[in-house]
Write a protein that holds these residues in place. Sequence first.
Motif, PDB file in Angstrom:
ATOM      1  N   ALA A 170       0.819  -1.223   0.000  1.00  0.00           N
ATOM      2  CA  ALA A 170       0.000   0.000   0.000  1.00  0.00           C
ATOM      3  C   ALA A 170       0.852   1.272   0.000  1.00  0.00           C
ATOM      4  O   ALA A 170       0.375   2.341   0.355  1.00  0.00           O
ATOM      5  CB  ALA A 170      -0.969   0.021   1.174  1.00  0.00           C
ATOM      6  N   GLY A 171       2.123   1.174  -0.421  1.00  0.00           N
ATOM      7  CA  GLY A 171       2.957   2.359  -0.553  1.00  0.00           C
ATOM      8  C   GLY A 171       3.013   2.827  -1.995  1.00  0.00           C
ATOM      9  O   GLY A 171       2.354   2.259  -2.881  1.00  0.00           O
ATOM     10  N   LEU A 172       3.792   3.846  -2.264  1.00  0.00           N
ATOM     11  CA  LEU A 172       3.956   4.337  -3.633  1.00  0.00           C
ATOM     12  C   LEU A 172       5.268   5.093  -3.747  1.00  0.00           C
ATOM     13  O   LEU A 172       5.864   5.503  -2.752  1.00  0.00           O
ATOM     14  CB  LEU A 172       2.787   5.235  -4.053  1.00  0.00           C
ATOM     15  N   PHE A 173       5.716   5.293  -4.973  1.00  0.00           N
ATOM     16  CA  PHE A 173       6.895   6.119  -5.219  1.00  0.00           C
ATOM     17  C   PHE A 173       6.825   6.689  -6.628  1.00  0.00           C
ATOM     18  O   PHE A 173       6.282   6.060  -7.542  1.00  0.00           O
ATOM     19  CB  PHE A 173       8.190   5.322  -5.026  1.00  0.00           C
ATOM     20  N   LEU A 174       7.335   7.915  -6.800  1.00  0.00           N
ATOM     21  CA  LEU A 174       7.450   8.512  -8.122  1.00  0.00           C
ATOM     22  C   LEU A 174       8.616   7.880  -8.866  1.00  0.00           C
ATOM     23  O   LEU A 174       9.601   7.474  -8.246  1.00  0.00           O
ATOM     24  CB  LEU A 174       7.660  10.019  -8.019  1.00  0.00           C
ATOM     25  N   CYS A 175       8.503   7.792 -10.179  1.00  0.00           N
ATOM     26  CA  CYS A 175       9.534   7.084 -10.940  1.00  0.00           C
ATOM     27  C   CYS A 175       9.689   7.682 -12.330  1.00  0.00           C
ATOM     28  O   CYS A 175       8.924   8.560 -12.750  1.00  0.00           O
ATOM     29  CB  CYS A 175       9.189   5.593 -11.040  1.00  0.00           C
ATOM     30  N   ASP A 176      10.704   7.196 -13.033  1.00  0.00           N
ATOM     31  CA  ASP A 176      10.963   7.559 -14.418  1.00  0.00           C
ATOM     32  C   ASP A 176       9.715   7.271 -15.277  1.00  0.00           C
ATOM     33  O   ASP A 176       9.066   6.244 -15.061  1.00  0.00           O
ATOM     34  CB  ASP A 176      12.145   6.721 -14.916  1.00  0.00           C
ATOM     35  N   PRO A 177       9.251   8.159 -16.172  1.00  0.00           N
ATOM     36  CA  PRO A 177       9.930   9.353 -16.693  1.00  0.00           C
ATOM     37  C   PRO A 177       9.523  10.663 -16.017  1.00  0.00           C
ATOM     38  O   PRO A 177       9.552  11.709 -16.658  1.00  0.00           O
ATOM     39  CB  PRO A 177       9.479   9.351 -18.151  1.00  0.00           C
ATOM     40  N   SER A 178       9.082  10.629 -14.757  1.00  0.00           N
ATOM     41  CA  SER A 178       8.793  11.869 -14.045  1.00  0.00           C
ATOM     42  C   SER A 178      10.046  12.743 -14.040  1.00  0.00           C
ATOM     43  O   SER A 178      11.153  12.226 -13.879  1.00  0.00           O
ATOM     44  CB  SER A 178       8.362  11.557 -12.608  1.00  0.00           C
ATOM     45  N   PRO A 179       9.896  14.055 -14.203  1.00  0.00           N
ATOM     46  CA  PRO A 179      11.073  14.931 -14.216  1.00  0.00           C
ATOM     47  C   PRO A 179      11.916  14.746 -12.957  1.00  0.00           C
ATOM     48  O   PRO A 179      11.403  14.774 -11.842  1.00  0.00           O
ATOM     49  CB  PRO A 179      10.453  16.335 -14.280  1.00  0.00           C
ATOM     50  N   GLY A 180      13.215  14.551 -13.140  1.00  0.00           N
ATOM     51  CA  GLY A 180      14.114  14.371 -12.018  1.00  0.00           C
ATOM     52  C   GLY A 180      14.361  12.932 -11.641  1.00  0.00           C
ATOM     53  O   GLY A 180      15.208  12.644 -10.795  1.00  0.00           O
ATOM     54  N   TYR A 181      13.641  11.989 -12.259  1.00  0.00           N
ATOM     55  CA  TYR A 181      13.801  10.566 -11.951  1.00  0.00           C
ATOM     56  C   TYR A 181      14.363   9.858 -13.190  1.00  0.00           C
ATOM     57  O   TYR A 181      13.854  10.041 -14.294  1.00  0.00           O
ATOM     58  CB  TYR A 181      12.464   9.936 -11.547  1.00  0.00           C
ATOM     59  N   GLU A 182      15.377   9.026 -12.983  1.00  0.00           N
ATOM     60  CA  GLU A 182      16.025   8.361 -14.108  1.00  0.00           C
ATOM     61  C   GLU A 182      16.515   6.981 -13.685  1.00  0.00           C
ATOM     62  O   GLU A 182      17.240   6.838 -12.692  1.00  0.00           O
ATOM     63  CB  GLU A 182      17.193   9.186 -14.620  1.00  0.00           C
ATOM     64  N   VAL A 183      16.099   5.965 -14.425  1.00  0.00           N
ATOM     65  CA  VAL A 183      16.596   4.610 -14.183  1.00  0.00           C
ATOM     66  C   VAL A 183      18.013   4.516 -14.735  1.00  0.00           C
ATOM     67  O   VAL A 183      18.243   4.770 -15.922  1.00  0.00           O
ATOM     68  CB  VAL A 183      15.685   3.559 -14.843  1.00  0.00           C
ATOM     69  N   VAL A 184      18.966   4.149 -13.864  1.00  0.00           N
ATOM     70  CA  VAL A 184      20.367   4.066 -14.284  1.00  0.00           C
ATOM     71  C   VAL A 184      20.847   2.627 -14.414  1.00  0.00           C
ATOM     72  O   VAL A 184      21.945   2.378 -14.926  1.00  0.00           O
ATOM     73  CB  VAL A 184      21.273   4.829 -13.295  1.00  0.00           C
ATOM     74  N   GLN A 185      20.038   1.677 -13.949  1.00  0.00           N
ATOM     75  CA  GLN A 185      20.390   0.257 -14.109  1.00  0.00           C
ATOM     76  C   GLN A 185      19.117  -0.554 -14.220  1.00  0.00           C
ATOM     77  O   GLN A 185      18.207  -0.404 -13.419  1.00  0.00           O
ATOM     78  CB  GLN A 185      21.226  -0.229 -12.919  1.00  0.00           C
ATOM     79  N   GLY A 186      19.049  -1.441 -15.218  1.00  0.00           N
ATOM     80  CA  GLY A 186      17.894  -2.303 -15.394  1.00  0.00           C
ATOM     81  C   GLY A 186      16.714  -1.577 -16.000  1.00  0.00           C
ATOM     82  O   GLY A 186      16.831  -0.472 -16.553  1.00  0.00           O
ATOM     83  N   SER A 187      15.526  -2.191 -15.889  1.00  0.00           N
ATOM     84  CA  SER A 187      14.305  -1.634 -16.465  1.00  0.00           C
ATOM     85  C   SER A 187      13.135  -1.922 -15.540  1.00  0.00           C
ATOM     86  O   SER A 187      13.015  -3.028 -14.993  1.00  0.00           O
ATOM     87  CB  SER A 187      14.028  -2.246 -17.844  1.00  0.00           C
ATOM     88  N   LEU A 188      12.261  -0.939 -15.370  1.00  0.00           N
ATOM     89  CA  LEU A 188      11.087  -1.120 -14.524  1.00  0.00           C
ATOM     90  C   LEU A 188      10.087  -2.101 -15.125  1.00  0.00           C
ATOM     91  O   LEU A 188       9.207  -2.604 -14.423  1.00  0.00           O
ATOM     92  CB  LEU A 188      10.405   0.232 -14.276  1.00  0.00           C
ATOM     93  N   THR A 189      10.184  -2.351 -16.410  1.00  0.00           N
ATOM     94  CA  THR A 189       9.280  -3.322 -17.038  1.00  0.00           C
ATOM     95  C   THR A 189       9.853  -4.732 -17.015  1.00  0.00           C
ATOM     96  O   THR A 189       9.242  -5.656 -17.532  1.00  0.00           O
ATOM     97  CB  THR A 189       8.987  -2.901 -18.490  1.00  0.00           C
ATOM     98  N   ASP A 190      11.036  -4.909 -16.425  1.00  0.00           N
ATOM     99  CA  ASP A 190      11.663  -6.233 -16.329  1.00  0.00           C
ATOM    100  C   ASP A 190      12.327  -6.361 -14.961  1.00  0.00           C
ATOM    101  O   ASP A 190      13.549  -6.403 -14.836  1.00  0.00           O
ATOM    102  CB  ASP A 190      12.693  -6.414 -17.452  1.00  0.00           C
ATOM    103  N   LEU A 191      11.504  -6.406 -13.920  1.00  0.00           N
ATOM    104  CA  LEU A 191      12.007  -6.404 -12.552  1.00  0.00           C
ATOM    105  C   LEU A 191      12.452  -7.798 -12.121  1.00  0.00           C
ATOM    106  O   LEU A 191      11.791  -8.797 -12.439  1.00  0.00           O
ATOM    107  CB  LEU A 191      10.929  -5.897 -11.595  1.00  0.00           C
TER     108      LEU A 191
END
Length: 716
Positions: free
Chosen positions: A167-188
């Motif tokens: 029941a938590g949440l977090f802002l993530c890429d591609p929100s401004p200021g957020y960038e995935v630097v390793q891996g992919s959120l669609t392949d966790l």
Amino acid sequence: MLEKALEYLQAGLCVLPARRDLKIPILSWKPYQERLPTEQELIQWFTKPPDSLCLITGKVSGNLEIIDFDNCGESFEPWAEKIDQSLLDRLVIERSQSGGWHVIYRHESAVSGSVKLAQRPEYELGELIIEKGHEYAVINGKKLIVRIDSEGRKFVVILLIETRGEAGLFLCDPSPGYEVVQGSLTDLPVLSTGERDALLTAAWSLNQPVDETSHRPSVATIRPIVERPGDEFNDTADIRTLLKSHGWTYIETKGDGNECWRRPGKTSGISATLRHVDGHWQFYVFSSNAWPFDQNQSYSAFATYTMLEHNGDFESATRTLGSHGYGKPPAPESLGVDLSNFNKTAKKRAIIRELDFARLSSFTRTELQFLWRNRFIKGKLNLLGGDGSTGKTWFVCYMCATISTGRDWPDGTPCDQGGCIYFTSEDSAADTILPRVEDQGGDPDHVYMPSVVKNKLRGTQEEFVILDTDVLEQMIDKIEAEYYPGYIKLIIFDPVTAFMGLIDEFKNNQVRAAFRPIMRLAEERGMTLLGLGHPKKNALLFGTAAEAWSGSVAYVNAARMVWNVYHDKKSGVRTMLASKFNLIEEAPGIEYTVRNGVVHFMRIGIDMLADDFLEEYRAKTRKGKRKFDNSETEEWLCHFLKDGAKPCGHRDDPASADTIFGHARRLKFGVNGIYEAAKSLHILKRKIGFAGQWIWELPSGDTTGEPAPDCEEWNA
């Protein structure tokens, strides 16, 4: 952003639109802790893109969990050194807008709620602030409460690492200021219990003990606090009147003291409860359709007032209540000092803000300046509205062509040569704007097409909105440095609604506030602002021309010049007529056609207004036998009753000109259709006196009077 949101949904992640400043969804997100959104919901939410998106953690996203490294990520590297490299390489790692880190993965079984893993004390506090009777320090942009340890030293507790679980949440890429630097959120990666424990244990090992005897210094040990307007409002206000003024209806009071209330527009059931607890009102809303309130949320009296009167702007609500006398300074005796021998004259509050002013006589009288005389005003907001087939884009491309070359306008008035800035979210610069400007003899070197706002600090790209006046002014300065001050003559927003950001375009105060900075810039530089838009559905059938503009009259209220374009598809003639021109005596209309990619003017200076055109059109329509569908009938009835209750009149009496049936008869609405619309809209019907006439009104109005009879007994 929509494309990325759909990718996340396809990967089984619960994705929602979010506000980057508050790091929360822009909608009630409790239902989405249990289910994924649909594709249709995503398309609806992201068609007008929010500034960010977020993911819901926990079971709904396949046991998604993150480890959040806060305070500019100071503990990330020490933590990473404790993790086996092969495991570290599998994790998805993301940089956050505050300089922190997100480590993201899925677990093979259910995850717990959010857990604090590591923290540390901080004694270097800098300047302190006082709020609500307690002392705070601001560390890396976060306000932390000050504590006192066993040795009497002040410190704060800084959270370093925590999880975001069920029941938590977090802002993530591609929100401004957020960038995935390793891996992919669609392949966790999916971690085993042992692998997850290794990550959490490494984080726990970085926790620093905090003095267990520490306590918060009370207000008495610091200094007295001025009572805030919101606090006094909570103590003294009875919000029943406030709720009723916004269409809420009191139903009953239960045995436990809970008052039952019903939201506006609803004719049955209960939407919220109101209860007096410990001297304060608590308004609990459990309806999912009680805007501006969220579902299953409790609101104090001050929060209720802020949501209803100030659209959630607590600063504005505080200022307003303060101006009405709420809030008071501390009593002298609370200072703990004997002031009896001092001057008893109250000391005036130190003024840190003051309103600048000047006498009207100090101004130099100037004449109104025009881009095109009597049609488009310099330094003001001008609007041009019409259906998609009316040729608005052709017309503004003609304007760009004229300004770029400095040739005369079609009525012979001169045009100063200069540059145009064209913001568009619908048409391509390469295959639409460029050909239309060139084909009409324009010079494309003097037409500028902005794309995105580059954030050099974060290395991101953001969509431009009207409030981005600073970057627009920088762009104008850069362009005019090549030519001369005042070179930019015209700024176009096509359509203007696409550049309003997340404001509520049906709120006058929000639309005016959004336009104010750019209108000030336009006035200072002598530029013309031109916004394009589309009319609301059935704008030709009822209402004034101004009311039809883009579905929201808020834009018309902010503008000084408004034009409507109507298209006769048989002849191909476009007629541009004014619906608002409150700064000039006359605004002559124009007739034009578009042939072979060029605007051809037929008549210049038509002595007709947009409302005159609508009157003629509706007169012609009434002579025919046009059949209206239910939605049109309902919309007309809502519009007719928007200002309050109206007499319904007699269904067969043509003399009842000012009644519902009288107007419906002239517009060729059928009697049965009116009854069906009234039923669908839950129209309230009451009789004035024993032998008086029947009155109809919208559900939010007064419901006193006798109940209405069935339709077949209506005129018995």
